[in-house]
Scaffold this motif. Structure first.
Motif, PDB file in Angstrom:
ATOM      1  N   TRP A 192     -29.329  11.514  -9.212  1.00  0.00           N
ATOM      2  CA  TRP A 192     -28.761  12.897  -9.765  1.00  0.00           C
ATOM      3  C   TRP A 192     -28.666  13.753  -8.657  1.00  0.00           C
ATOM      4  CZ3 TRP A 192     -28.294  10.176 -14.270  1.00  0.00           C
ATOM      5  CH2 TRP A 192     -29.393   9.448 -14.499  1.00  0.00           C
ATOM      6  N   PHE A 193     -29.507  13.784  -7.487  1.00  0.00           N
ATOM      7  CA  PHE A 193     -28.992  14.744  -6.731  1.00  0.00           C
ATOM      8  C   PHE A 193     -27.686  14.867  -6.209  1.00  0.00           C
ATOM      9  CE2 PHE A 193     -30.112  11.378  -3.824  1.00  0.00           C
ATOM     10  CZ  PHE A 193     -29.261  11.353  -2.968  1.00  0.00           C
ATOM     11  N   LEU A 194     -26.973  13.695  -6.289  1.00  0.00           N
ATOM     12  CA  LEU A 194     -25.524  13.429  -5.574  1.00  0.00           C
ATOM     13  C   LEU A 194     -24.373  14.560  -6.550  1.00  0.00           C
ATOM     14  CD1 LEU A 194     -25.173   9.773  -5.063  1.00  0.00           C
ATOM     15  CD2 LEU A 194     -25.304  11.574  -3.349  1.00  0.00           C
ATOM     16  N   LEU A 195     -24.774  14.909  -7.673  1.00  0.00           N
ATOM     17  CA  LEU A 195     -24.198  15.580  -8.482  1.00  0.00           C
ATOM     18  C   LEU A 195     -24.014  17.079  -7.975  1.00  0.00           C
ATOM     19  CD1 LEU A 195     -25.211  14.647 -11.926  1.00  0.00           C
ATOM     20  CD2 LEU A 195     -23.199  14.246 -10.739  1.00  0.00           C
ATOM     21  N   VAL A 196     -25.042  17.219  -6.933  1.00  0.00           N
ATOM     22  CA  VAL A 196     -24.861  18.857  -6.480  1.00  0.00           C
ATOM     23  C   VAL A 196     -23.769  18.881  -5.509  1.00  0.00           C
ATOM     24  CG1 VAL A 196     -25.935  20.258  -4.731  1.00  0.00           C
ATOM     25  CG2 VAL A 196     -27.536  19.050  -6.477  1.00  0.00           C
ATOM     26  N   PHE A 197     -23.091  17.539  -5.171  1.00  0.00           N
ATOM     27  CA  PHE A 197     -21.969  17.792  -3.889  1.00  0.00           C
ATOM     28  C   PHE A 197     -20.654  17.634  -4.646  1.00  0.00           C
ATOM     29  CE2 PHE A 197     -25.546  15.933  -1.715  1.00  0.00           C
ATOM     30  CZ  PHE A 197     -25.457  16.651  -0.521  1.00  0.00           C
ATOM     31  N   ARG A 198     -20.896  17.784  -6.139  1.00  0.00           N
ATOM     32  CA  ARG A 198     -19.679  17.964  -7.233  1.00  0.00           C
ATOM     33  C   ARG A 198     -19.590  19.077  -7.733  1.00  0.00           C
ATOM     34  NH1 ARG A 198     -18.894  16.678 -12.437  1.00  0.00           N
ATOM     35  NH2 ARG A 198     -16.871  15.612 -13.260  1.00  0.00           N
ATOM     36  N   PHE A 199     -18.930  19.982  -7.497  1.00  0.00           N
ATOM     37  CA  PHE A 199     -18.476  21.425  -8.054  1.00  0.00           C
ATOM     38  C   PHE A 199     -17.351  21.415  -9.019  1.00  0.00           C
ATOM     39  CE2 PHE A 199     -19.009  25.913  -7.987  1.00  0.00           C
ATOM     40  CZ  PHE A 199     -20.267  26.146  -8.016  1.00  0.00           C
ATOM     41  N   CYS A 200     -17.319  21.589 -10.102  1.00  0.00           N
ATOM     42  CA  CYS A 200     -15.936  21.821 -10.762  1.00  0.00           C
ATOM     43  C   CYS A 200     -15.838  23.242 -11.545  1.00  0.00           C
ATOM     44  CB  CYS A 200     -16.263  20.717 -11.987  1.00  0.00           C
ATOM     45  SG  CYS A 200     -16.045  19.040 -11.770  1.00  0.00           S
ATOM     46  N   ILE A 201     -14.651  23.496 -11.298  1.00  0.00           N
ATOM     47  CA  ILE A 201     -14.281  24.835 -12.058  1.00  0.00           C
ATOM     48  C   ILE A 201     -13.212  24.880 -12.820  1.00  0.00           C
ATOM     49  CG2 ILE A 201     -13.699  27.172 -11.439  1.00  0.00           C
ATOM     50  CD1 ILE A 201     -14.495  26.855  -8.668  1.00  0.00           C
ATOM     51  N   PRO A 202     -13.077  25.068 -14.142  1.00  0.00           N
ATOM     52  CA  PRO A 202     -14.289  25.446 -14.627  1.00  0.00           C
ATOM     53  C   PRO A 202     -15.511  24.403 -15.059  1.00  0.00           C
ATOM     54  CG  PRO A 202     -12.561  25.204 -16.425  1.00  0.00           C
ATOM     55  CD  PRO A 202     -12.265  24.968 -14.922  1.00  0.00           C
ATOM     56  N   PRO A 203     -16.829  24.996 -15.026  1.00  0.00           N
ATOM     57  CA  PRO A 203     -17.792  23.873 -15.351  1.00  0.00           C
ATOM     58  C   PRO A 203     -17.700  23.204 -16.527  1.00  0.00           C
ATOM     59  CG  PRO A 203     -18.836  26.212 -15.454  1.00  0.00           C
ATOM     60  CD  PRO A 203     -17.221  26.084 -15.086  1.00  0.00           C
ATOM     61  N   GLN A 204     -17.930  21.835 -16.739  1.00  0.00           N
ATOM     62  CA  GLN A 204     -17.739  21.397 -17.869  1.00  0.00           C
ATOM     63  C   GLN A 204     -19.179  21.352 -18.731  1.00  0.00           C
ATOM     64  OE1 GLN A 204     -16.815  17.301 -16.717  1.00  0.00           O
ATOM     65  NE2 GLN A 204     -15.162  17.610 -15.578  1.00  0.00           N
ATOM     66  N   ILE A 205     -20.294  22.089 -18.034  1.00  0.00           N
ATOM     67  CA  ILE A 205     -21.549  22.033 -18.636  1.00  0.00           C
ATOM     68  C   ILE A 205     -21.544  23.129 -19.572  1.00  0.00           C
ATOM     69  CG2 ILE A 205     -22.529  20.379 -16.944  1.00  0.00           C
ATOM     70  CD1 ILE A 205     -23.425  22.736 -15.531  1.00  0.00           C
ATOM     71  N   LYS A 206     -22.433  23.372 -20.434  1.00  0.00           N
ATOM     72  CA  LYS A 206     -22.988  24.590 -21.265  1.00  0.00           C
ATOM     73  C   LYS A 206     -24.422  25.056 -20.611  1.00  0.00           C
ATOM     74  CE  LYS A 206     -21.117  22.969 -25.471  1.00  0.00           C
ATOM     75  NZ  LYS A 206     -21.426  22.617 -26.890  1.00  0.00           N
ATOM     76  N   ILE A 207     -24.165  26.524 -20.111  1.00  0.00           N
ATOM     77  CA  ILE A 207     -25.188  26.993 -19.492  1.00  0.00           C
ATOM     78  C   ILE A 207     -25.995  28.181 -20.361  1.00  0.00           C
ATOM     79  CG2 ILE A 207     -26.105  28.379 -17.810  1.00  0.00           C
ATOM     80  CD1 ILE A 207     -25.193  25.724 -16.903  1.00  0.00           C
ATOM     81  N   ALA A 208     -26.930  27.605 -21.131  1.00  0.00           N
ATOM     82  CA  ALA A 208     -27.638  28.483 -22.237  1.00  0.00           C
ATOM     83  C   ALA A 208     -28.991  28.274 -22.072  1.00  0.00           C
ATOM     84  CB  ALA A 208     -27.202  28.042 -23.695  1.00  0.00           C
ATOM     85  N   MET A 209     -29.671  27.450 -21.319  1.00  0.00           N
ATOM     86  CA  MET A 209     -31.028  27.374 -21.262  1.00  0.00           C
ATOM     87  C   MET A 209     -31.846  28.527 -20.751  1.00  0.00           C
ATOM     88  SD  MET A 209     -31.568  23.541 -19.909  1.00  0.00           S
ATOM     89  CE  MET A 209     -33.452  23.696 -19.911  1.00  0.00           C
ATOM     90  N   ASP A 210     -33.028  29.068 -21.387  1.00  0.00           N
ATOM     91  CA  ASP A 210     -33.591  30.009 -21.029  1.00  0.00           C
ATOM     92  C   ASP A 210     -34.078  29.877 -19.397  1.00  0.00           C
ATOM     93  OD1 ASP A 210     -33.522  31.271 -23.553  1.00  0.00           O
ATOM     94  OD2 ASP A 210     -35.394  30.483 -24.049  1.00  0.00           O
ATOM     95  N   VAL A 211     -34.441  28.803 -18.985  1.00  0.00           N
ATOM     96  CA  VAL A 211     -34.984  28.721 -17.638  1.00  0.00           C
ATOM     97  C   VAL A 211     -33.688  29.302 -16.594  1.00  0.00           C
ATOM     98  CG1 VAL A 211     -34.566  26.312 -17.512  1.00  0.00           C
ATOM     99  CG2 VAL A 211     -36.411  27.115 -16.253  1.00  0.00           C
ATOM    100  N   ASP A 212     -32.415  29.008 -16.866  1.00  0.00           N
ATOM    101  CA  ASP A 212     -31.335  29.112 -15.926  1.00  0.00           C
ATOM    102  C   ASP A 212     -31.658  30.617 -15.341  1.00  0.00           C
ATOM    103  OD1 ASP A 212     -30.341  26.646 -16.047  1.00  0.00           O
ATOM    104  OD2 ASP A 212     -28.789  27.259 -17.885  1.00  0.00           O
ATOM    105  N   ALA A 213     -32.064  31.601 -16.265  1.00  0.00           N
ATOM    106  CA  ALA A 213     -31.955  33.268 -15.877  1.00  0.00           C
ATOM    107  C   ALA A 213     -32.829  33.185 -14.581  1.00  0.00           C
ATOM    108  CB  ALA A 213     -32.069  33.854 -16.795  1.00  0.00           C
ATOM    109  N   ALA A 214     -34.317  32.408 -14.931  1.00  0.00           N
ATOM    110  CA  ALA A 214     -35.326  32.556 -14.019  1.00  0.00           C
ATOM    111  C   ALA A 214     -34.613  31.838 -12.931  1.00  0.00           C
ATOM    112  CB  ALA A 214     -36.540  31.710 -14.540  1.00  0.00           C
ATOM    113  N   LEU A 215     -34.208  30.487 -12.684  1.00  0.00           N
ATOM    114  CA  LEU A 215     -33.875  29.661 -11.643  1.00  0.00           C
ATOM    115  C   LEU A 215     -32.822  30.440 -10.822  1.00  0.00           C
ATOM    116  CD1 LEU A 215     -34.093  26.165 -12.804  1.00  0.00           C
ATOM    117  CD2 LEU A 215     -35.726  27.351 -11.434  1.00  0.00           C
ATOM    118  N   ALA A 216     -32.019  31.242 -11.512  1.00  0.00           N
ATOM    119  CA  ALA A 216     -30.637  31.778 -10.878  1.00  0.00           C
ATOM    120  C   ALA A 216     -31.218  32.957  -9.915  1.00  0.00           C
ATOM    121  CB  ALA A 216     -29.857  32.612 -11.852  1.00  0.00           C
TER     122      ALA A 216
END
Length: 595
Positions: A461-485
């Motif tokens: 899974w860590f290999l996905l860090v080397f793939r950076f898509c714009i615009p991102p294909q994923i949805k960012i809505a998890m509560d923990v995202d704000a904390a980790l950011a």
């Protein structure tokens, strides 16, 4: 090394004056080694000739050989645990093994690393020639018959009775301190990076203050000073231990089969140069050498760095096509090298016409340069210095252009096949022509098709860090995202993670639950986001991954979302090392009366 030359003058070949600790102090110059200067851009020689001292700074993290320190990571079952988890000795964790697993964290060392031309980094070795007399005057360039340098290989010689485990134990002490210092450096860079979110910088500053206070130190700079001093002490102690155990360094020179010239033979061998006399023997012994060129400035530029000095330079080779008789390459990324420069004086006898060099005058050798290793061609840090943009063809344009005739006019890539291979049969001779846009589209499709297959098959899974898509294909809505950011780098999410999510402080166990099972407000977990990002229909099993692996991947998704939110235009993120140049040095030479 100095040598007696005609007119009973002793020469010294030393580093350039602008790299001496004190530019106007001859005692510093007499012991200075040749400098290896770093440049970017294909016009690096032009840059050097115009301003010799205007070279890039060496970064203490990027421009050194990086090793890894081991820290506990809990038990990692399954394929990922077998492939990436390590035991206490740093060996791959055996399948079905019980007990603690370890993960690797970056530990930048002290050994210099030189990147490849494909990484947009180039290196020049520079030196200058002086008479070893009061005032340390320069040698007139007309008295030099020949100048060059050699590349030597350094090999450690371990005497019998010294166990490899003992060496590893001593090295692990240094690596641990290097890894801890790297985390502090990363935290400091985060707090100073104005391109990052203010919340992230503020959190980094708070963590810096807390770390300094925990050590009863008045400031962050005091903490960094102490950590650097500790690292220097441990490196010195390790070097002293190696010396006490009789571990020494063997110097080797490269001898091509076509000896006696600078022309590179395709075959050669490394030979031991056991003594100082062998290392400073006449270059006509057959060792390969590279030319040094005199830097002759415009006499009208009285402030030029080479004005009034006898300065030489040469391009440092970081790759070639030579191999030894066993097929091993001349240069690789596992060996340690050093450079040594030499200058030959004109002999008192008349020169021999048509011969280069034209005499057999005495040689003067410099001290060895700093030791270094070469970066591999696929080095991630190096490759990031040369970004490549490939614009995919617009399908609407292709559809309109496809109407052009005759067929094959738009297919410039020809494949000549002695036997035509098709999915159904093997036929006779054929020529197939393809359009470059077609090849590009299919290649990207195959990459996107097999990327999730490889990631899911081996649980990488860590290999996905080397793939950076714009615009991102994923949805960012998890509560923990704000904390980790707003969580700065260098945090161990397993040991000391403490952050509030929706106003509730999260422990390491709670964070793991959020990442693998989603939150109450958003049941989408990290596995679902991986599936959505890769476009795969396979289920994702994240059990057994620790928070350090999960949080890093989740942060990369949050970074993509933040980039899209703050920048309306589609621009790729910045890559590579920023160009930072050495501070200019002003010469401090004593002025003689009457000059």
């Amino acid at each position: 090394m100095s040598a007696l030359h005609p007119l009973n003058h002793t020469w010294r070949l030393v580093g350039p004056w602008y790299r001496w600790p004190h530019p106007g102090l001859p005692d510093d110059g007499r012991v200075a080694a040749p400098a290896i200067q770093k440049f970017a851009g294909n016009d690096f020689i032009t840059q050097f000739l115009a301003k010799p001292q205007h070279s890039l700074k060496y970064d203490e993290v990027i421009d050194v050989v990086q090793t890894h320190d081991l820290v506990k990571a809990g038990t990692l079952p399954g394929k990922l645990g077998t492939m990436l988890a390590l035991n206490a000795k740093g060996e791959p964790l055996a399948k079905g093994a019980t007990g603690d697993a370890f993960r690797a964290r970056l530990a930048p060392g002290s050994l210099r690393k030189l990147y490849q031309p494909t990484h947009d980094r180039h290196y020049i070795v520079s030196c200058e020639l002086h008479c070893d007399e009061p005032g340390f005057p320069r040698v007139a360039r007309q008295r030099v018959c020949q100048a060059g340098f050699v590349v030597r290989r350094r090999k450690s010689v371990v005497p019998e009775g010294v166990n490899a485990s003992d060496i590893e134990a001593q090295a692990a002490i240094v690596r641990k301190t290097e890894a801890e210092l790297y985390e502090l450096l990363t935290l400091q860079e985060t707090s100073e990076d104005t391109t990052l979110a203010q919340a992230l910088r503020d959190n980094a500053k708070k963590r810096m203050q807390a770390l300094a206070a925990a050590q009863w130190l008045p400031s962050w700079s005091a903490l960094m000073q102490r950590r650097r001093a500790e690292l220097a002490d441990k490196r010195s102690a390790f070097a002293a231990w190696q010396k006490s155990q009789g571990i020494s360094v063997q110097i080797e020179g490269w001898f091509p089969q076509a000896a006696g010239s600078t022309a590179q033979s395709q075959r050669g061998e490394w030979r031991a140069l056991a003594t100082e006399a062998a290392q400073t023997a006449d270059i006509t012994s057959g060792e390969q050498f590279y030319p040094l060129y005199p830097l002759v400035p415009d006499p009208r530029e009285t402030t030029h760095d080479a004005a009034g000095r006898t300065l030489y330079y040469g391009v440092v080779p970081t790759q070639d096509l030579q191999h030894d008789l066993a097929g091993k390459p001349h240069f690789d990324d596992l060996s340690t090298y050093e450079l040594r420069c030499f200058a030959r004086a004109h002999h008192e006898c008349p020169p021999k016409a048509g011969r280069q060099p034209d005499c057999n005058g005495p040689l003067t050798w410099s001290r060895p340069s700093e030791a270094f290793r070469l970066a591999a061609a696929f080095d991630v840090l190096g490759s990031a210095n040369r970004p490549i943009t490939i614009k995919m063809p617009d399908l609407r344009d292709l559809a309109a252009q496809a109407a052009m005739r005759p067929r094959g006019k738009l297919s410039p890539v020809h494949f000549v096949q002695p036997q035509h291979m098709s999915p159904k049969e093997l036929g006779g001779e054929a020529i197939c022509s393809f359009s470059i846009p077609l090849i590009t589209i299919v290649a990207l499709f195959v990459l996107n098709l097999f990327l999730p297959v490889v990631v899911f098959l081996f649980q990488l899974w860590f290999l996905l860090v080397f793939r950076f898509c714009i615009p991102p294909q994923i949805k960012i809505a998890m509560d923990v995202d704000a904390a980790l950011a707003v969580t700065p780098p260098g945090v161990d999410f397993e040991a000391d993670f403490a952050v509030e999510v929706s106003g509730v402080a999260q422990t390491a166990a709670q964070l793991n639950t959020l990442l693998t099972a989603g939150s109450g407000s958003n049941p989408q977990d990290l596995g679902d986001r991986i599936i959505e990002d890769t476009g795969s229909e396979e289920s994702v099993n994240l059990s057994g991954l620790d928070n350090n692996a999960l949080a890093t991947l989740n942060q990369s998704f949050a970074d993509a979302a933040a980039l899209k939110a703050t920048d309306g235009s589609l621009q790729p993120p910045e890559t590579g090392e920023p160009l930072e140049y050495e501070d200019p040095v002003t010469p401090v030479w004593p002025v003689r009366a009457g000059t």
